[in-house]
Scaffold this motif. Structure first.
Motif, mmCIF file in Angstrom:
data_model
loop_
_atom_site.group_PDB
_atom_site.id
_atom_site.type_symbol
_atom_site.label_atom_id
_atom_site.label_comp_id
_atom_site.label_asym_id
_atom_site.label_seq_id
_atom_site.Cartn_x
_atom_site.Cartn_y
_atom_site.Cartn_z
ATOM 1 N N LEU A 1 -5.170 12.102 -6.287
ATOM 2 C CA LEU A 1 -4.876 10.856 -5.553
ATOM 3 C C LEU A 1 -6.114 9.974 -5.434
ATOM 4 O O LEU A 1 -6.025 8.754 -5.601
ATOM 5 N N ARG A 2 -7.267 10.592 -5.175
ATOM 6 C CA ARG A 2 -8.517 9.802 -5.123
ATOM 7 C C ARG A 2 -8.773 9.112 -6.456
ATOM 8 O O ARG A 2 -9.138 7.944 -6.482
ATOM 9 N N ALA A 3 -8.553 9.825 -7.532
ATOM 10 C CA ALA A 3 -8.781 9.246 -8.859
ATOM 11 C C ALA A 3 -7.801 8.097 -9.113
ATOM 12 O O ALA A 3 -8.197 7.037 -9.638
ATOM 13 N N GLN A 4 -6.531 8.279 -8.760
ATOM 14 C CA GLN A 4 -5.512 7.237 -9.013
ATOM 15 C C GLN A 4 -5.697 6.017 -8.086
ATOM 16 O O GLN A 4 -5.400 4.903 -8.500
ATOM 17 N N LEU A 5 -6.165 6.257 -6.876
ATOM 18 C CA LEU A 5 -6.241 5.169 -5.894
ATOM 19 C C LEU A 5 -7.653 4.565 -5.781
ATOM 20 O O LEU A 5 -7.875 3.703 -4.931
ATOM 21 N N SER A 6 -8.571 4.990 -6.612
ATOM 22 C CA SER A 6 -9.954 4.525 -6.474
ATOM 23 C C SER A 6 -10.090 3.017 -6.729
ATOM 24 O O SER A 6 -11.023 2.403 -6.248
ATOM 25 N N GLY A 7 -9.181 2.411 -7.442
ATOM 26 C CA GLY A 7 -9.264 0.982 -7.755
ATOM 27 C C GLY A 7 -8.693 0.072 -6.685
ATOM 28 O O GLY A 7 -8.733 -1.137 -6.802
ATOM 29 N N ILE A 8 -8.190 0.635 -5.612
ATOM 30 C CA ILE A 8 -7.556 -0.204 -4.568
ATOM 31 C C ILE A 8 -8.607 -0.796 -3.685
ATOM 32 O O ILE A 8 -9.524 -0.229 -3.262
ATOM 33 N N LEU B 1 0.830 -1.201 0.000
ATOM 34 C CA LEU B 1 0.000 0.000 0.000
ATOM 35 C C LEU B 1 0.873 1.262 0.000
ATOM 36 O O LEU B 1 0.596 2.217 -0.729
ATOM 37 N N ARG B 2 1.949 1.250 0.804
ATOM 38 C CA ARG B 2 2.868 2.397 0.817
ATOM 39 C C ARG B 2 3.478 2.618 -0.561
ATOM 40 O O ARG B 2 3.594 3.751 -1.024
ATOM 41 N N ASP B 3 3.873 1.538 -1.221
ATOM 42 C CA ASP B 3 4.455 1.658 -2.565
ATOM 43 C C ASP B 3 3.452 2.260 -3.546
ATOM 44 O O ASP B 3 3.797 3.126 -4.355
ATOM 45 N N ILE B 4 2.211 1.802 -3.475
ATOM 46 C CA ILE B 4 1.171 2.308 -4.377
ATOM 47 C C ILE B 4 0.921 3.790 -4.124
ATOM 48 O O ILE B 4 0.828 4.601 -5.060
ATOM 49 N N ILE B 5 0.831 4.155 -2.855
ATOM 50 C CA ILE B 5 0.591 5.568 -2.506
ATOM 51 C C ILE B 5 1.791 6.429 -2.904
ATOM 52 O O ILE B 5 1.619 7.522 -3.465
#
Length: 186
Positions: free
Chosen positions: A179-186, A125-129
């Motif tokens: 960030l919300r747009a990029q991380l919405s699929g997690i 998760l840290r890597d993705i963020i």
């Protein structure tokens, strides 16, 4: 039939085989009435068990037709009931074990309950963020990092970077939106 029963009592195997041939089909049909909802193939097992019991207890048979027929019917009935009770217990026990196994496996693989999985999950998760933050425009990334990683207030960020408070708020808004747009699929 009373002569047949007398011969069975005297351990005449041919007489017993004749009884089996005469009664087998009707006893199977009777057993299937009880077991059709669970496992109709058990009917053969039930009837074979009953007939085996007749052979084992042949010395105690009464020699009239009605008592032998009643004995066979009652024995098939009782044996079917026993099979149904056993199946019910096995089903309940199987469900209990299945729930226990799922609970254990769930606990084992849950990131909330397993520190190793939690560590791997958090690292991923840290890597993705970090990757998502790295894709922000430079000034948005800088404002976001100061706010969330260094815990500075918007006013402190404004003073440190020499920009207005509204500009800091705009950068934070854009950073969080991206960030919300990029991380919405997690």
């Amino acid at each position: 039939m009373s002569g047949l029963v007398a011969r069975i009592k005297d351990s005449d195997r041919e007489a017993f085989d004749q009884l089996c041939r005469e009664r087998y089909a009707s006893l199977i049909s009777y057993a299937r009435l009880f077991l059709s909802g669970v496992n109709a193939s058990w009917a053969e097992d039930v009837v074979q068990d009953v007939l085996f019991g007749v052979w084992q207890n042949r010395k105690s048979l009464r020699e009239d037709d009605a008592s032998v027929q009643a004995y066979l019917i009652r024995s098939v009935y009782n044996r079917c009931i026993n099979y149904l009770k056993k199946a019910r217990r096995a089903n309940l026990l199987g469900s209990w074990y299945e729930e226990k196994i799922l609970s254990i496996v769930g606990d084992c693989w849950s990131p909330d309950r397993n520190p190793v999985i939690r560590s791997v999950f958090n690292a991923d998760l840290r890597d993705i963020i970090s990757e998502a933050v790295g894709k922000l425009p430079p000034r948005c990334r800088e404002v976001f990092t100061l706010s969330y990683l260094e815990n500075l207030t918007n006013k402190e960020i404004s003073e440190r970077l020499g920009i207005s408070l509204s500009t800091v708020e705009n950068h934070m808004y854009l950073a969080l939106k991206q960030l919300r747009a990029q991380l919405s699929g997690i």
